[in-house]
Design an enzyme around this catalytic site. Structure first.
Site, PDB file in Angstrom:
ATOM      1  N   SER A 224      74.826  19.723  57.082  1.00  0.00           N
ATOM      2  CA  SER A 224      75.837  20.619  56.786  1.00  0.00           C
ATOM      3  C   SER A 224      76.631  20.783  57.916  1.00  0.00           C
ATOM      4  CB  SER A 224      75.037  22.051  56.583  1.00  0.00           C
ATOM      5  OG  SER A 224      75.781  23.093  56.258  1.00  0.00           O
ATOM      6  N   GLU A 346      73.550  21.911  45.507  1.00  0.00           N
ATOM      7  CA  GLU A 346      73.654  22.546  46.575  1.00  0.00           C
ATOM      8  C   GLU A 346      73.666  24.053  46.703  1.00  0.00           C
ATOM      9  OE1 GLU A 346      74.193  21.037  49.565  1.00  0.00           O
ATOM     10  OE2 GLU A 346      74.708  18.865  49.041  1.00  0.00           O
ATOM     11  N   HIS A 446      70.987  23.032  48.990  1.00  0.00           N
ATOM     12  CA  HIS A 446      71.356  22.395  50.381  1.00  0.00           C
ATOM     13  C   HIS A 446      70.242  22.634  51.236  1.00  0.00           C
ATOM     14  CE1 HIS A 446      74.640  22.171  53.069  1.00  0.00           C
ATOM     15  NE2 HIS A 446      74.275  23.402  53.798  1.00  0.00           N
TER      16      HIS A 446
END
Length: 539
Positions: A224, A346, A446
């Site tokens: 990220s 995600e 994610h």
């Protein structure tokens, strides 16, 4: 290791002195360039937590007339008494849940896990840059514990803290220039967080040989925001030569913040502190209490129009002279092998908290999409296209798929294409394996790849759970990253032939049980969103 690499290692290690090994006792000792440090032997590895790589960045602790806030980091002052590295250092100031080790502007610390703290072996070094956008996080999360990864691959693992949000990325250069008539010591303020990472990597380069690492074989990897920071490093001249491999996990930085937008945020931040963009405001923001600055982070972003203030790397012409991946892949890093990964679902990590997203109707869907896929494309066209491609999808499934493709996946595609056009070696992956957590409704969200790479699926906060399949996925992921750190290729015996990404085939490893290499997965989705220019939100 070939003769050339051996000579490189010997040259890098010549300035270091390793304290004689204490043969698997609880007190491994190493001499760093700043002074002696003492760690612990735990679970079969030597661990050094909270090693200082930079001086206090607080307002009254710098070498520049006592000022350090918003200025480039400085190497630690040498010490003679052994430094006891047995606990994590403080996290950078940030909003949200307090770090168990506290928050402080004195936050430039790193952590090391090594199979043995001795200069007798040259192991690949894996340096992890934590996520949390540019606003939150630290290298001390249990998910980032390097024990299992170090043991699995006979590698040295490093995590680090650095300045975040306004403390690391408040662009004061323009205001300083306007007030004083010339650039000054705050010229680098918009990228201090990046400069902290540079200093941490310099520390690794200069000291890691004494911990059993190879300074000529350093890999940076991050998820990220950590991946976005790495994408920025790839385009930053001052970072050239500090690492030799790079892997980003659902983290892209195609464009940096423009100086105009960054200046608007500075004005909004000062206003939240009750300050004007003048000489007095410039002076006060450098000395106001840390807590005041943290509270001001919640101010609505004047560019985005909602949420807290966005802070990230700035195209400041002092540290960063180009956008990370626009208009092309940076020349300085084209020879560095890279992994660029994403997950299939995600946005289920971001948007599952709203139960309404699981009960959407077809009539509601077009109105819900634009805010969350973050690009300007007709939502009716998006719905129509997805329903033709995937007639079995529910409105909620379509919502998560389209927001993932438009919001999270686009940046990865932009970077993969940019590198493929230059012939750079880049390996793409997509996590398709779905976590059993919450009955499987999260899919492959994610952050799912963090515990898989670190082999920390047994950590209570792990989104993967510690199921048998999760542990099998951890084997696939950690072994691929270890192989990449060691050789520049993620190929292992357990994976199909993993070919680099090319514009012709768009080769992508689908990480699942079993894994498979696919050409242009979700290609029609890619083509749909490719008609719209990509500009990273906040920049």
């Amino acid at each position: 290791m070939n003769r050339r690499d051996s000579l490189k290692f010997m040259g890098a290690a010549a300035g270091l002195m390793a304290v004689p090994a204490l043969a698997r006792t609880n007190t491994p000792q190493v001499m760093t360039q700043a002074g002696p440090v003492i760690g612990q032997s735990k679970s079969g590895v030597d661990v050094f937590l909270g090693l200082r790589y930079g001086q206090d960045t607080g307002p009254n602790n710098g070498p520049n007339n006592g000022k350090a806030r918003f200025r480039p980091p400085v190497k630690p002052k040498p010490w003679t008494k052994p430094y006891i590295a047995d606990h994590y250092g403080a996290a950078a100031p940030q909003a949200g849940t307090p770090d168990p080790y506290g928050q402080s502007e004195d936050c430039l610390f790193l952590n090391i896990w090594t199979p043995q703290a001795s200069a007798g072996k040259r192991r690949p070094v894996m340096v992890y840059i934590h996520g949390g956008a540019y606003n939150t996080g630290s290298g001390g999360s249990p998910l980032y514990d390097g024990t299992n990864l170090a043991l699995r691959g006979d590698v040295v693992v490093v995590t680090l803290n650095h300045r975040l949000n306004a403390f690391g990325y408040l662009y004061l250069a323009r205001l300083e220039h306007e007030v004083t008539g010339a650039p000054g010591p705050l010229a680098f303020s918009g990228n201090c967080g990046q400069l902290d990472i540079h200093l941490g990597l310099e520390w690794v380069r200069d000291n890691i040989a004494a911990f059993g690492g190879d300074p000529g074989c350093i890999m940076v990897f991050g998820q990220s925001g950590g991946g976005a920071k790495i994408a920025t490093l790839l385009a930053t001249p001052a970072a050239k030569g500090l690492f030799h491999r790079a892997a980003t996990m659902s983290g892209q930085q195609v464009t940096a913040s423009g100086p105009g937008n960054a200046a608007q945020r500075t004005i909004a931040f000062l206003a939240a502190l009750g300050l004007k963009p003048d000489a007095d405001g410039l002076a006060q923001v450098q000395t106001r209490p840390m807590a005041d600055l943290v509270a001001a982070l919640k101010t609505i972003d004047p560019v985005i129009g909602k949420g807290g203030l966005y802070f990230g790397p700035v195209l400041d012409e002092a540290v960063l002279f180009r956008h990370p991946f626009w208009p092309d892949a940076p020349e300085q890093s084209r020879a560095i092998p890279m992994i660029i990964g994403n997950t299939h679902d995600e946005t289920r990590a971001f948007l599952s908290g709203n139960p309404k997203n699981y009960t959407l109707t077809w009539d509601e869907l077009p109105g819900r999409l634009p805010d969350d896929y973050r690009i300007d494309i007709d939502p009716y066209l998006v719905v129509e296209t997805y329903r033709k491609l995937y007639p079995q999808m529910s409105p909620s499934d379509l919502f998560f798929a389209a927001t993932t493709a438009g919001r999270s996946w686009r940046g990865a595609i932009e970077e993969l294409e940019a590198r493929a056009k230059t012939g750079s070696v880049t390996y793409a992956y997509q996590v398709d394996w779905a976590t059993p957590k919450d009955g499987g409704r999260l899919g492959a969200p994610h952050t799912i790849d963090i515990p898989l790479v670190f082999r920390t699926t047994d950590v209570p906060d792990s989104i993967t759970t510690d199921s048998e399949d999760a542990r099998k996925m951890a084997d696939l992921f950690s072994d691929a990253f270890i192989a990449f750190a060691r050789t520049g290729s993620p190929q292992t015996a357990a994976l199909p032939d993993w070919k680099p990404y090319s514009m012709g085939k768009r080769e992508t490893m689908l990480m699942d049980l079993p894994p498979q290499l696919a050409n242009d997965p979700r290609g029609e989705e890619r083509k749909l969103f490719a008609k719209v220019p990509f500009i990273q939100q906040g920049t």
